[in-house]
Structure formats: structure tokens, C-alpha cells
Design a protein around this motif. Structure first.
Motif, short mmCIF file in Angstrom:
data_model
loop_
_atom_site.label_atom_id
_atom_site.label_comp_id
_atom_site.label_asym_id
_atom_site.label_seq_id
_atom_site.Cartn_x
_atom_site.Cartn_y
_atom_site.Cartn_z
N SER A 170 -10.61 -0.16 1.19
CA SER A 170 -10.84 -0.21 2.67
C SER A 170 -11.56 -2.07 3.06
O SER A 170 -10.73 -1.91 4.13
CB SER A 170 -11.88 1.28 2.39
N TYR A 206 -8.08 -3.44 3.26
CA TYR A 206 -7.26 -3.42 4.46
C TYR A 206 -8.25 -3.94 5.60
O TYR A 206 -6.47 -4.53 6.26
CB TYR A 206 -6.88 -1.96 4.61
N ASN A 207 -9.01 -3.75 6.17
CA ASN A 207 -9.46 -3.98 6.93
C ASN A 207 -9.73 -5.71 7.33
O ASN A 207 -10.46 -5.77 8.80
CB ASN A 207 -10.66 -3.12 7.53
N ARG A 233 -0.10 0.82 3.18
CA ARG A 233 -1.71 0.79 3.20
C ARG A 233 -2.28 0.33 1.43
O ARG A 233 -2.60 -0.90 1.48
CB ARG A 233 -2.87 1.77 3.47
N GLU A 234 -1.29 1.02 0.49
CA GLU A 234 -1.84 0.86 -0.54
C GLU A 234 -0.59 -0.68 -0.54
O GLU A 234 -1.42 -2.02 -1.54
CB GLU A 234 -0.65 1.55 -2.09
N MET A 269 -3.83 7.08 -0.66
CA MET A 269 -3.09 6.02 0.65
C MET A 269 -1.99 5.96 0.29
O MET A 269 -0.96 6.30 -0.43
CB MET A 269 -3.27 5.07 -0.66
#
Length: 291
Positions: free
Chosen positions: A88, A91-92, A8-9, A4
Motif C-alpha cells: 500500500s 502504491y501511494n 495497482r499490482e 489487487m
């Protein structure tokens, strides 16, 4: 977790930490049962316990997996496929599949879903703290509204010693009543609130359905008094039979209980327009919007 990128992380860590900070611990089921002992004349205690068990399953799943994900990001445990999928989703701004599986139907993005969950749990917590039962019910905050409706009918049937199968619903829209001002439940039946109407609006002046205003997709629907009535004959004119769904998706599947996962009940809503007009517009009541 080197696969990652730092930012993002960071987003995932921040989101998981925020969810852990917001989403409360599961309820103490023993304490709930002690405070609301089962009563053959009062089905709402059973409904409350069932709600608590369902919400606890979800709260436990959310908190446990958010902690696991933070541990995996810190390298303390192995990042499993399920945790990768969850990372995921976070994050989204999507609800992880593993949570959706044990949750009620919802089309909300993750940020709104979490706020909705916290509000639902607060409603249940207030119910638990109330030595009686709520004066009005946020029907949209119930995990399983069908059980609540059945419980309301059972209370009436036991009180008047009649068969629950002989009962139907009468609907009174209380458009002058503010939820915050409801101090006591009705003598029979229940007050419900928290619904939205799509494809039309309620006109508090004429006490009827009316055309939506421009650019208004949904509007809040007033408090409704659901009244059990024995051997009720449904009116054939002056009402639109308006379905209540949990989400805007409307379609649902039959769950293991034999109830639809999305359809709740058909309300009779006053209209002086031919009901066909509202059928063509797809007018429906909705518990939970998508934002």
C-alpha cells in the motif's frame, strides 16, 4: 494476490523491482574495517564503521522486504500484514513504516527517499574507497551527524592533548569555495556541505544573512569550516545562533543515545541585523528537504 486490481499490482511490482535495481547491496563490513583500521588518533574510522553498520541495517531491510513482496505478489509466499502495508505504501509513493523505523528522519515521498538513500550510500562508498578520509563531508548524508561532530572534536583533543570538554566550535562560512574543488581537509576541524537555509539566505557579497528572495523558501547554504576552539567565548554580537535540523519538521525526540533525533548543532551565522529579526522568521539550517 487477487485482492489487487491488475494495474495497482503492476505499479507495486514495478516500484519494488525498481527499488531492488537501484538500492545497492549492503557494504562488506570486514573489508571496510580492514581498509580503515581503528586508530586512536583518528576517530573518523570509528565514525565510518558506525555509519556503515547503520546503513547496512537499512539496505538489508529494504532489499529483503522488496524481494519478499515480489515473492508474495507472485504467490510464492503468503502476503503478511506487514507486506500488505508495504504494498500500500509503495502504491501511494510513501516510505513503508518498516523502512522508516530503521532509517534516519526524512519527510520525503518514496521516490525521492530512494534517490536520497542511493546518494547517501554513494557518499559512504566514496569515503570507504578513499584510503584517507574525505576532504569535505556531506553532513546531510550522514546517518548520525552527532557522532561525526564528536569525532572531529576528539581528533582535535588528541592531537593537542587537551580535554574534549574544553572545546567549542568556531564557524567560518566559505562562500567562495566550491565543494568539487576542495582537495584536502583543513589542518583542524572539518568542512561540511549540503545544508539548506530556511527563512533567510546567505549573501555571498556581504558575507551575511539577508532576506529571502520572493518565492524562495529555501536556498543552499555554502560550505562551512567547523573549527574546534579550546575554551571558546561565544560572540555576543554580530551573529545569529542558527539551529541545524535534519528535516523541516524541526521537532525531535531524544533518542537512546541522548541526542535529539532531529536537532544537530547550533551554528553562529554572521548578521548585521538584530538576531531577534531572524528568530521571528524562524530561520534555520536544514539537512534534508521534503521533496
Amino acid at each position: 494476490a487477487e485482492y489487487m486490481g491488475g494495474s495497482r499490482e503492476d505499479v507495486i511490482k514495478e516500484t519494488a523491482s525498481d527499488i531492488l535495481a537501484r538500492v545497492p547491496q549492503p557494504f562488506d563490513e570486514k573489508a571496510v574495517s580492514a581498509g580503515h583500521p581503528l586508530d586512536p588518533m583518528q576517530s573518523m574510522s570509528t565514525v565510518l564503521i558506525q555509519e556503515v553498520i547503520r546503513y547496512n541495517k537499512l539496505l538489508s531491510a529494504v532489499r529483503r522486504s522488496a524481494k519478499d513482496l515480489l515473492d508474495a505478489l507472485a504467490g510464492r509466499v503468503v502476503m503478511s500484514k506487514e507486506l500488505e502495508d508495504m504494498a500500500s505504501a509503495l502504491y501511494n509513493n510513501l516510505v513503508p513504516k518498516s523502512w522508516a523505523k530503521v532509517a534516519y528522519p526524512s519527510l520525503k515521498p518514496l521516490s525521492s527517499w530512494v534517490l536520497d538513500l542511493v546518494a547517501r550510500v554513494a557518499f559512504v562508498a566514496a569515503w570507504i574507497a578513499n584510503p584517507a578520509h574525505p576532504a569535505a563531508y556531506w553532513i546531510s548524508g550522514l546517518y548520525f551527524p552527532q557522532a561525526f561532530l564528536t569525532g572531529t572534536l576528539q581528533n582535535y583533543a588528541r592531537k593537542y592533548k587537551i580535554s574534549v570538554d574544553s572545546l567549542g566550535w568556531d564557524f567560518e562560512v566559505l562562500d567562495a569555495l566550491e565543494v568539487a574543488k576542495i582537495r584536502a581537509p583543513p589542518a583542524d576541524g572539518c568542512y561540511v556541505y549540503g545544508m539548506f537555509i530556511e527563512g533567510a539566505r546567505w549573501d555571498a557579497t556581504t558575507h551575511r544573512l539577508a532576506e529571502s528572495r520572493p518565492k524562495e523558501l529555501f536556498t543552499e547554504f555554502p560550505v562551512v569550516w567547523l573549527k574546534p576552539v579550546p575554551n571558546r567565548v561565544a560572540p555576543t554580537t554580530g551573529v545569529y545562533r542558527c539551529p541545524l535540523y535534519k528535516t523541516l519538521e524541526r521537532a525531535g525526540t531524544l533518542s537512546t543515545t541522548g541526542h535529539s533525533t532531529n536537532y544537530v548543532l547550533t551554528f553562529e551565522v554572521a548578521t548585521d541585523t538584530d538576531p531577534e529579526h531572524w528568530i521571528k522568521r524562524g530561520v534555520a539550517l536544514i539537512c534534508s528537504l521534503s521533496d
